[in-house]
Design an enzyme around this catalytic site. Structure first.
Site: not given
Length: 327
Positions: A61, A65-66, A94, A192, A245, A248
């Site tokens: 993530r 985002h970077d 962030n 995700h 999820d 899982s």
């Protein structure tokens, strides 16, 4: 004749220029300047990621985002100081990022081995890949040679990082801004499968979707009731963590996509993937294929994202400490 020679020279220079721009990132970029760089990263990840396997999702993530703000240049790692504006790190998208200490520890090992050689941007890209692989996820190639940016603005994080409340139109626009297409949107959202979220990222879907105390009709009602009863008990819950999820979330698999078709995607942006015929078709295609097909497609999109607006050559710098620009 001289005109043909001139054109020939110009064409040759164009080819050289095209070759240089495409070769700015390369596999094994540090093979001479710091031969053990990638092994140092991989060894550290393999030794420590099992103490906190959720960091794999956190650092992928961070990488995402970077790359979505000023390209993959580690600008997300910079601290706000008295001499600069508010940095990306303190922007709303962030505030829940984790893993900065992990990146700093890898950087210190590389600085000890090869001072001022390996960029923080490359470290984020390598750690994201190695952490996912170490926890059972797909491998992807990480060409290196990124340099670190010197500018970081919180306002740019707000305007470029897709929020979890995004509808399809917004997602398509923000991904296209980075040169990423609808296939990349579906595949990168697939990360995700190992994600976790705070209630604050989606509680409006449970309690106040259109501002009149209602629930998002696109969210499965049984799932919503379960979330209200067991996880996010109020609109103001900012601390409870929810698996993206369920059942899982430690396994990099296709179940995230199965949940989308059951209207159990946690974010509005997850649900949005089923509102467009092209993305919905690709979700179904992934589910009908073997897991290794998803792994291969995901790998291609990760490598593509890792090339977004990179700084190479003499642009940017190689930071000595990832949280501050060099003095």
């Amino acid at each position: 004749m001289s005109g043909f020679r001139y054109l020939g020279i110009m064409f040759f220079c164009l080819l050289v220029f095209m070759g240089s721009t495409e070769a700015q990132l390369q596999l094994g970029f540090y093979s001479r300047s710091c031969p053990n760089a990638e092994r140092i990263v991989q060894d550290y990840v393999n030794r420590h990621i099992h103490n906190a396997p959720s960091l794999a999702a956190a650092i992928i993530r961070m990488h995402f985002h970077d790359c979505f703000v000023r390209g993959c240049d580690a600008s997300v790692l910079l601290n706000t100081t008295s001499s600069n504006n508010q940095t990306e790190k303190v922007a709303a998208p962030n505030l829940t990022l984790r893993g900065f200490d992990f990146i700093d520890r890898v950087k210190s090992l590389l600085e000890a081995a090869c001072p001022a050689v390996v960029s923080c941007a490359d470290i984020v890209a390598l750690v994201a890949r190695d952490a996912v692989v170490a926890t059972g996820g797909p491998f992807w190639r990480v060409p290196t040679g990124r340099r670190d940016g010197t500018i970081s603005r919180s306002s740019e994080a707000l305007s470029n990082i897709p929020p979890p409340t995004s509808n399809f139109t917004n997602l398509q626009r923000l991904f296209a801004n980075q040169g990423l297409d609808l296939k990349d949107l579906v595949l990168l959202s697939g990360a995700h499968t190992i994600g976790i979220s705070h209630c604050s990222s989606f509680s409006n879907r449970l309690y106040n979707f259109t501002g009149v105390g209602d629930q998002d009709p696109a969210l499965d009602s049984e799932y919503a009731a379960n979330l209200k009863a067991r996880k996010c008990r109020s609109l103001n819950d900012n601390t409870t963590i929810v698996e993206m999820d369920p059942g899982s979330f430690r396994t990099f698999d296709l179940s995230y996509y199965s949940l989308l078709l059951k209207r159990r995607g946690l974010f509005q942006s997850d649900s949005a993937l089923t509102t467009n015929s092209a993305t919905l078709s690709f979700v179904n295609q992934l589910l009908q294929g073997p897991l290794q097909n998803f792994f291969g497609e995901f790998a291609n999109s990760m490598e593509k994202m890792g090339r977004v607006n990179v700084k190479t050559g003499t642009t940017g710098e190689i930071r000595k400490h990832c949280a501050v620009v060099n003095s």
